[in-house]
Design a protein around this motif. Structure first.
Motif, PDB file in Angstrom:
ATOM      1  N   ALA A   1       0.714  -1.012  -0.048  1.00  0.00           N
ATOM      2  CA  ALA A   1       0.074  -0.179   0.084  1.00  0.00           C
ATOM      3  C   ALA A   1       0.893   1.255   0.009  1.00  0.00           C
ATOM      4  CB  ALA A   1      -1.029   0.094   1.327  1.00  0.00           C
ATOM      5  N   GLU A   2       1.950   1.214   0.862  1.00  0.00           N
ATOM      6  CA  GLU A   2       2.732   2.302   0.842  1.00  0.00           C
ATOM      7  C   GLU A   2       3.572   2.598  -0.514  1.00  0.00           C
ATOM      8  OE1 GLU A   2       4.049   4.721   2.901  1.00  0.00           O
ATOM      9  OE2 GLU A   2       2.546   4.326   4.371  1.00  0.00           O
ATOM     10  N   ARG A   3       3.744   1.724  -1.198  1.00  0.00           N
ATOM     11  CA  ARG A   3       4.416   1.640  -2.521  1.00  0.00           C
ATOM     12  C   ARG A   3       3.424   2.545  -3.538  1.00  0.00           C
ATOM     13  NH1 ARG A   3       6.549  -3.574  -1.468  1.00  0.00           N
ATOM     14  NH2 ARG A   3       4.911  -4.358  -2.610  1.00  0.00           N
ATOM     15  N   VAL A   4       2.140   1.966  -3.595  1.00  0.00           N
ATOM     16  CA  VAL A   4       1.343   2.890  -4.356  1.00  0.00           C
ATOM     17  C   VAL A   4       1.055   4.385  -4.208  1.00  0.00           C
ATOM     18  CG1 VAL A   4      -1.453   2.999  -4.933  1.00  0.00           C
ATOM     19  CG2 VAL A   4      -0.353   0.766  -4.474  1.00  0.00           C
ATOM     20  N   LEU A   5       1.195   4.634  -2.755  1.00  0.00           N
ATOM     21  CA  LEU A   5       1.233   6.196  -2.428  1.00  0.00           C
ATOM     22  C   LEU A   5       2.579   6.730  -3.002  1.00  0.00           C
ATOM     23  CD1 LEU A   5      -0.440   6.029   1.092  1.00  0.00           C
ATOM     24  CD2 LEU A   5      -1.586   6.230  -1.009  1.00  0.00           C
ATOM     25  N   HIS A   6       3.603   6.108  -2.808  1.00  0.00           N
ATOM     26  CA  HIS A   6       4.934   6.556  -3.155  1.00  0.00           C
ATOM     27  C   HIS A   6       4.960   6.812  -4.739  1.00  0.00           C
ATOM     28  CE1 HIS A   6       9.235   6.422  -4.060  1.00  0.00           C
ATOM     29  NE2 HIS A   6       9.369   7.364  -2.964  1.00  0.00           N
ATOM     30  N   ASP A   7       4.356   5.932  -5.274  1.00  0.00           N
ATOM     31  CA  ASP A   7       4.428   6.017  -6.733  1.00  0.00           C
ATOM     32  C   ASP A   7       3.418   7.111  -7.253  1.00  0.00           C
ATOM     33  OD1 ASP A   7       6.430   4.272  -6.843  1.00  0.00           O
ATOM     34  OD2 ASP A   7       5.210   2.509  -7.071  1.00  0.00           O
ATOM     35  N   ASN A   8       2.628   7.569  -6.312  1.00  0.00           N
ATOM     36  CA  ASN A   8       1.447   8.481  -6.633  1.00  0.00           C
ATOM     37  C   ASN A   8       0.520   8.035  -7.699  1.00  0.00           C
ATOM     38  OD1 ASN A   8       0.252  11.083  -6.782  1.00  0.00           O
ATOM     39  ND2 ASN A   8       1.195  11.875  -8.649  1.00  0.00           N
ATOM     40  N   HIS A   9       0.248   6.791  -7.596  1.00  0.00           N
ATOM     41  CA  HIS A   9      -0.803   5.937  -8.355  1.00  0.00           C
ATOM     42  C   HIS A   9      -2.335   5.999  -7.506  1.00  0.00           C
ATOM     43  CE1 HIS A   9       2.052   3.127 -10.596  1.00  0.00           C
ATOM     44  NE2 HIS A   9       2.322   4.561 -10.928  1.00  0.00           N
ATOM     45  N   ALA A  10      -2.240   6.597  -6.337  1.00  0.00           N
ATOM     46  CA  ALA A  10      -3.462   6.932  -5.561  1.00  0.00           C
ATOM     47  C   ALA A  10      -3.230   7.752  -4.589  1.00  0.00           C
ATOM     48  CB  ALA A  10      -4.049   5.452  -5.270  1.00  0.00           C
ATOM     49  N   ASP A  11      -4.481   8.225  -3.802  1.00  0.00           N
ATOM     50  CA  ASP A  11      -4.262   8.916  -2.777  1.00  0.00           C
ATOM     51  C   ASP A  11      -4.655   7.965  -1.574  1.00  0.00           C
ATOM     52  OD1 ASP A  11      -4.255  11.872  -3.992  1.00  0.00           O
ATOM     53  OD2 ASP A  11      -5.976  10.989  -5.001  1.00  0.00           O
ATOM     54  N   LEU A  12      -5.460   7.063  -1.521  1.00  0.00           N
ATOM     55  CA  LEU A  12      -5.758   6.300  -0.487  1.00  0.00           C
ATOM     56  C   LEU A  12      -5.794   4.856  -1.165  1.00  0.00           C
ATOM     57  CD1 LEU A  12      -9.144   8.307   0.265  1.00  0.00           C
ATOM     58  CD2 LEU A  12      -7.057   8.557   1.336  1.00  0.00           C
ATOM     59  N   VAL A  13      -5.861   3.893  -0.155  1.00  0.00           N
ATOM     60  CA  VAL A  13      -5.594   2.479  -0.527  1.00  0.00           C
ATOM     61  C   VAL A  13      -6.589   1.773   0.479  1.00  0.00           C
ATOM     62  CG1 VAL A  13      -4.051   0.358  -0.505  1.00  0.00           C
ATOM     63  CG2 VAL A  13      -3.093   2.800  -1.012  1.00  0.00           C
ATOM     64  N   SER A  14      -7.342   0.907  -0.417  1.00  0.00           N
ATOM     65  CA  SER A  14      -8.402  -0.057   0.446  1.00  0.00           C
ATOM     66  C   SER A  14      -7.861  -1.385   0.729  1.00  0.00           C
ATOM     67  CB  SER A  14      -9.533  -0.316  -0.506  1.00  0.00           C
ATOM     68  OG  SER A  14      -9.402  -0.676  -1.985  1.00  0.00           O
ATOM     69  N   PHE A  15      -8.098  -1.956   1.924  1.00  0.00           N
ATOM     70  CA  PHE A  15      -7.923  -3.070   2.368  1.00  0.00           C
ATOM     71  C   PHE A  15      -9.203  -3.823   2.618  1.00  0.00           C
ATOM     72  CE2 PHE A  15      -4.019  -0.523   3.687  1.00  0.00           C
ATOM     73  CZ  PHE A  15      -3.045  -1.144   3.741  1.00  0.00           C
ATOM     74  N   GLY A  16      -8.897  -5.111   2.068  1.00  0.00           N
ATOM     75  CA  GLY A  16     -10.196  -5.847   2.264  1.00  0.00           C
ATOM     76  C   GLY A  16     -10.050  -6.993   3.326  1.00  0.00           C
ATOM     77  N   ARG A  17      -9.372  -8.204   2.989  1.00  0.00           N
ATOM     78  CA  ARG A  17      -9.089  -9.364   3.938  1.00  0.00           C
ATOM     79  C   ARG A  17      -8.419  -8.971   5.226  1.00  0.00           C
ATOM     80  NH1 ARG A  17      -6.992 -12.769  -1.024  1.00  0.00           N
ATOM     81  NH2 ARG A  17      -6.609 -10.714  -1.788  1.00  0.00           N
ATOM     82  N   ALA A  18      -7.695  -8.183   5.305  1.00  0.00           N
ATOM     83  CA  ALA A  18      -6.841  -7.665   6.382  1.00  0.00           C
ATOM     84  C   ALA A  18      -7.955  -7.028   7.306  1.00  0.00           C
ATOM     85  CB  ALA A  18      -5.824  -6.790   5.982  1.00  0.00           C
ATOM     86  N   PHE A  19      -8.815  -6.412   6.800  1.00  0.00           N
ATOM     87  CA  PHE A  19      -9.934  -5.719   7.736  1.00  0.00           C
ATOM     88  C   PHE A  19     -11.004  -6.843   8.423  1.00  0.00           C
ATOM     89  CE2 PHE A  19      -9.330  -0.943   6.725  1.00  0.00           C
ATOM     90  CZ  PHE A  19      -9.136  -0.679   8.127  1.00  0.00           C
ATOM     91  N   ILE A  20     -11.037  -7.777   7.856  1.00  0.00           N
ATOM     92  CA  ILE A  20     -11.866  -8.846   8.296  1.00  0.00           C
ATOM     93  C   ILE A  20     -10.972  -9.273   9.397  1.00  0.00           C
ATOM     94  CG2 ILE A  20     -12.725 -11.270   7.975  1.00  0.00           C
ATOM     95  CD1 ILE A  20     -12.896 -10.612   5.085  1.00  0.00           C
TER      96      ILE A  20
END
Length: 370
Positions: A298-317
């Motif tokens: 998730a951090e890499r996605v933000l670092h690469d400026n591919h998104a502003d926020l990242v959604s987590f699914g299974r980890a939240f369960i």
């Protein structure tokens, strides 16, 4: 850590950039009303920057299987008010995801007994849960008539209005993962030759009409959409998704929506390709059809400026305290697959926080030393 920095989503201040992804859990009553367990479940996870609810059908003819909740009746609204109140009392924020099944389901899986219908009479291969228990094999859906298609945006708009009245902070339209808007977009589920099929503009017509109806009902800044370009789930086929989704994102970008929730795909790097075309808030989901999203990815996605926020699914369960675990770099608990779907709190509201596991861990160590 970028994930833990605040973010301004129009009038909402998110304390972090960790989003709880929508996940079907089948904990509603037979009529589609969420239970008290649902309120507890979401309140436990209210530390998320934003919660997106499980998919909720906007109309009984869009119920995708039994035990999926709805936002169609006054009873539904009263039950959802308990959920949103519990989340807000715990300091959270929550959007409702409106999820129309289209071709999905079976008459015995719908409270109104209706026959499923999609853009074309193409079977969804997945068995579905039934109200009276068990599952049913797929059936051939009907093809939606022009009049039926024209009526659907108003159904979404009514459900969106109901969502705001029930206390939700906004609405996400589920245009991904084989649900109705995706069925209009995909190659194999839209075989129409009228104004809703064929050309790229025609295939986008119904999804954009849904977005416009919801935005007119509750305001564009309370309206969002999730897309999954090239997602092969449920036998969806999009041979070359780039041209259509570039065109669709360009059209959506002009509508000043709350956010775009976008899933990536191993065969089409949607985040990298579409991010430059989207000038608003972008939520990335990188775990679809892949390993569960972890904090480093998730951090890499933000670092690469591919998104502003990242959604987590299974980890939240399995981790109601996911934000705290990420902040403290604590291990994440695994999910129990056998209890993903059920009727009660087992495997739903009974996952412990890290703090709740420590006494047991300390006792284990003490016992080993005896």
């Amino acid at each position: 850590m970028d994930l833990l920095t605040p973010y301004r989503l129009h009038e909402l201040t998110l304390p972090n950039r960790i989003v709880m992804s929508p996940m079907t859990r089948l904990r509603s009553r037979p009529d589609g009303s969420p239970t008290t367990d649902v309120a507890e479940y979401y309140a436990q996870r209210a530390a998320a920057g934003l919660i997106i609810s499980e998919g909720i059908w906007p109309h009984s003819t869009g119920q995708s299987e039994a035990w999926v909740p709805g936002l169609h009746t006054g009873t539904h609204m009263l039950a959802w008010r308990q959920v949103t109140a519990a989340v807000h009392d715990a300091g959270g924020r929550i959007f409702a995801q409106l999820m129309h099944g289209g071709r999905k389901n079976h008459p015995r899986g719908r409270i109104d007994g209706s026959w499923p219908a999609g853009p074309s009479a193409v079977v969804d291969p997945e068995p579905v849960h039934l109200i009276d228990g068990g599952k049913a094999e797929p059936i051939v859906p009907a093809q939606l008539s022009r009049d039926q298609i024209r009526a659907i945006p108003a159904q979404y708009a009514t459900a969106a209005h109901n969502a705001i009245a029930a206390g939700f902070d906004g609405v996400e339209i589920h245009g991904a993962n084989s649900y109705l808007p995706h069925q209009f977009l995909a190659d194999n589920t839209n075989l129409r030759t009228d104004e809703y099929g064929g050309s790229l503009d025609n295939r986008m017509r119904a999804p954009l009409a849904i977005v416009d109806a919801v935005a007119a009902a509750i305001g564009p800044r309370h309206t969002a959409i999730r897309l999954s370009p090239g997602n092969p789930q449920f036998a969806m086929i999009e041979t070359d998704p780039a041209p259509l989704y570039r065109r669709l994102v360009d059209a959506l970008d002009r509508r000043d929506l709350a956010y775009l929730h976008l899933t990536d795909n191993d065969h089409y790097p949607a985040l990298a390709d579409l991010r430059p075309r989207w000038h608003g808030t972008l939520i990335a989901n990188i775990g679809e059809n892949r390993a569960p999203t972890d904090p480093d990815a998730a951090e890499r996605v933000l670092h690469d400026n591919h998104a502003d926020l990242v959604s987590f699914g299974r980890a939240f369960i399995a981790n109601p305290d996911l934000v705290d675990r990420i902040a403290r770099e604590l291990p994440l608990a695994p999910i129990r697959d056998e209890s993903l779907y059920g009727r009660d709190g087992r495997g739903y509201t009974d996952y412990p926080t890290w703090a709740e596991t420590r006494p047991a861990a300390a006792q284990t160590v003490a016992t080993a030393l005896e």
